[in-house]
Design a protein around this motif. Structure first.
Motif, PDB file in Angstrom:
ATOM      1  N   ASP A 195      45.462  48.717  41.986  1.00 41.69           N
ATOM      2  CA  ASP A 195      45.265  47.865  43.163  1.00 41.69           C
ATOM      3  C   ASP A 195      44.285  48.513  44.131  1.00 41.69           C
ATOM      4  O   ASP A 195      43.398  47.842  44.678  1.00 41.69           O
ATOM      5  N   ALA A 196      44.406  49.819  44.334  1.00 38.14           N
ATOM      6  CA  ALA A 196      43.516  50.519  45.259  1.00 38.14           C
ATOM      7  C   ALA A 196      42.066  50.466  44.774  1.00 38.14           C
ATOM      8  O   ALA A 196      41.135  50.269  45.576  1.00 38.14           O
ATOM      9  N   PHE A 197      41.863  50.635  43.467  1.00 39.96           N
ATOM     10  CA  PHE A 197      40.504  50.617  42.912  1.00 39.96           C
ATOM     11  C   PHE A 197      39.876  49.228  43.034  1.00 39.96           C
ATOM     12  O   PHE A 197      38.710  49.091  43.451  1.00 39.96           O
ATOM     13  N   ILE A 198      40.648  48.197  42.676  1.00 40.75           N
ATOM     14  CA  ILE A 198      40.117  46.826  42.759  1.00 40.75           C
ATOM     15  C   ILE A 198      39.857  46.448  44.210  1.00 40.75           C
ATOM     16  O   ILE A 198      38.843  45.814  44.533  1.00 40.75           O
ATOM     17  N   MET A 199      40.749  46.822  45.120  1.00 39.78           N
ATOM     18  CA  MET A 199      40.532  46.525  46.533  1.00 39.78           C
ATOM     19  C   MET A 199      39.321  47.283  47.082  1.00 39.78           C
ATOM     20  O   MET A 199      38.623  46.787  47.973  1.00 39.78           O
ATOM     21  N   TRP A 200      39.043  48.468  46.529  1.00 40.83           N
ATOM     22  CA  TRP A 200      37.846  49.202  46.937  1.00 40.83           C
ATOM     23  C   TRP A 200      36.590  48.416  46.561  1.00 40.83           C
ATOM     24  O   TRP A 200      35.653  48.296  47.354  1.00 40.83           O
ATOM     25  N   ILE A 201      36.581  47.856  45.343  1.00 43.65           N
ATOM     26  CA  ILE A 201      35.440  47.031  44.901  1.00 43.65           C
ATOM     27  C   ILE A 201      35.341  45.779  45.771  1.00 43.65           C
ATOM     28  O   ILE A 201      34.236  45.386  46.200  1.00 43.65           O
ATOM     29  N   ILE A 202      36.477  45.155  46.047  1.00 39.15           N
ATOM     30  CA  ILE A 202      36.474  43.930  46.858  1.00 39.15           C
ATOM     31  C   ILE A 202      35.955  44.209  48.264  1.00 39.15           C
ATOM     32  O   ILE A 202      35.133  43.460  48.803  1.00 39.15           O
ATOM     33  N   ASN A 203      36.405  45.306  48.865  1.00 39.92           N
ATOM     34  CA  ASN A 203      35.990  45.626  50.233  1.00 39.92           C
ATOM     35  C   ASN A 203      34.506  45.955  50.317  1.00 39.92           C
ATOM     36  O   ASN A 203      33.838  45.599  51.298  1.00 39.92           O
ATOM     37  N   ILE A 204      33.973  46.633  49.306  1.00 34.82           N
ATOM     38  CA  ILE A 204      32.538  46.936  49.300  1.00 34.82           C
ATOM     39  C   ILE A 204      31.741  45.644  49.197  1.00 34.82           C
ATOM     40  O   ILE A 204      30.769  45.428  49.931  1.00 34.82           O
ATOM     41  N   THR A 205      32.157  44.772  48.261  1.00 34.68           N
ATOM     42  CA  THR A 205      31.458  43.495  48.099  1.00 34.68           C
ATOM     43  C   THR A 205      31.599  42.644  49.348  1.00 34.68           C
ATOM     44  O   THR A 205      30.647  41.965  49.767  1.00 34.68           O
ATOM     45  N   TRP A 206      32.766  42.684  49.968  1.00 34.26           N
ATOM     46  CA  TRP A 206      33.031  41.887  51.164  1.00 34.26           C
ATOM     47  C   TRP A 206      32.200  42.362  52.351  1.00 34.26           C
ATOM     48  O   TRP A 206      31.810  41.559  53.212  1.00 34.26           O
ATOM     49  N   SER A 207      31.922  43.659  52.418  1.00 35.75           N
ATOM     50  CA  SER A 207      31.205  44.207  53.573  1.00 35.75           C
ATOM     51  C   SER A 207      29.721  43.855  53.568  1.00 35.75           C
ATOM     52  O   SER A 207      29.067  43.935  54.609  1.00 35.75           O
TER      53      SER A 207
END
Length: 363
Positions: A195-207
């Motif tokens: 979950d932490a890894f996928i959320m890291w990808i999501i947050n980078i893309t979201w930013s």
């Protein structure tokens, strides 16, 4: 038991609530109408040439309901086109059209007065197939939405541009669901480091700003029709993934999920056959919002010159080509495609809000 049968399933209740909403029904019918126009655009468009690209510079920037006599000189090409190719891409063998003010037929000769310079001109009869009935090659043509700065039929290009908007909506939403649902479901179900890894990808893309990311992807893939669709879809999956992740985290604590685990069902089956079918409501709502967002992003890209390339008609490109006409006394050239974008986006947003209310089991 009787009360359950009387009330029906939750989906039946949601359907009844949706039907009772006049706003939702009107939005659905409007989207259906626009979708039919997009599919059958080359069938109903007055100019059914490829991309509605017949130019008449003599009659450029004419107002709506402009009418003129049009001389049609048949094409010399004898190549036959299939109905499917015409349905998908329009006609390629089209007659040459000349706007005229008047004409006379004298001794089997056609004398015309051109619309542009009021000069008379003799047209060789050898250009026509039926030399005894030259009148049938002259028709009164009305441009219901006027003509653009190149003298092309604005209504035809608006209809064909609707196909671009609908295609990018469907393909972008499909790509976003294809990526976002598995990513969000895996992150929400397994938790921990995954979950932490996928959320890291999501947050980078979201930013990264959406338009900037789409421009970067488009430049990497190249300018074109399908590249824009893929680029928009690759930027919209993060919203789907965040919604799915939150819903899965809540749903996996339900008793039926615990029962499925006790029965020894695999994680894949629990996620895709037990959890996801029960969280379809928020996914449907976010898909409707993403559909509207995809249309706006494509319009912005076309306005910047990165979207669908000329001569392919696009509502955003039509605004770009004519926005300076707003101060030149011909605002309809930019307002008509602008109103088309606004109305279609508003319809999708309204139907999304109606679906959210209808699928709310607490309501």
């Amino acid at each position: 038991m009787l009360n359950s049968k009387k009330n029906g399933s939750l989906w039946q209740l949601a359907m009844r609530k949706f039907i009772r909403s006049k706003t939702g029904i009107f939005s659905f019918l409007f989207i259906l109408f626009c979708g039919c126009m997009a599919v059958f655009c080359y069938v109903i468009a007055p100019d059914n040439s490829n991309s509605a690209n017949q130019m008449h510079l003599e009659i450029h920037s004419k107002p709506p309901f402009f009418s003129v006599l049009m001389l049609q000189i048949p094409s010399k090409s004898t190549e036959k086109e299939s109905w499917f190719s015409v349905f998908m891409d329009g006609k390629k063998n089209i007659p040459t059209e000349i706007p005229i003010k008047s004409y006379q037929i004298k001794e089997n000769q056609l004398e015309i007065v051109k619309y542009s310079d009021n000069l008379s001109k003799i047209i060789p009869i050898s250009l026509f197939q039926n030399k005894n009935h030259l009148e049938k090659y002259i028709q009164q043509k009305t441009f219901w939405f006027g003509t653009d700065k190149y003298g092309r039929d604005l209504l035809s290009r608006l209809l064909i541009g609707a196909r671009i908007s609908f295609f990018i909506g469907f393909i972008a939403v499909f790509i976003s669901l294809l990526i976002g649902i598995p990513m969000g479901a895996i992150a929400g179900y397994f938790g921990g480091k995954i979950d932490a890894f996928i959320m890291w990808i999501i947050n980078i893309t979201w930013s990264i700003p959406t338009l900037l990311l789409v421009i970067a992807i488009t430049l990497a893939l190249g300018k074109g029709f399908w590249q824009v669709f893929i680029a928009v879809g690759l930027t919209m999956w993060v919203e789907v993934a965040r919604v799915v992740r939150g819903q899965v985290i809540t749903t996996k604590q339900q008793q039926y999920v615990e029962a499925a685990k006790a029965l020894g069902f695999s994680d894949f089956r629990i996620i895709f056959k037990h959890i996801l079918p029960n969280i379809l409501a928020p996914i449907i709502v976010i898909s409707a919002a993403n559909f509207a967002g995809a249309i706006l992003i494509e319009s912005g890209l076309s306005f910047l010159g990165i979207g669908a390339q000329p001569p392919t008609p696009s509502w955003g490109a039509m605004i770009k080509n004519h926005y300076n006409y707003i101060i030149l006394g011909k605002p309809f050239l930019a307002l008509i495609p602008g109103f088309a974008i606004m109305s279609l986006v508003m319809a999708f947003m309204l139907i999304g809000n109606t679906l959210r209310d209808a699928l709310d089991v607490k309501g």
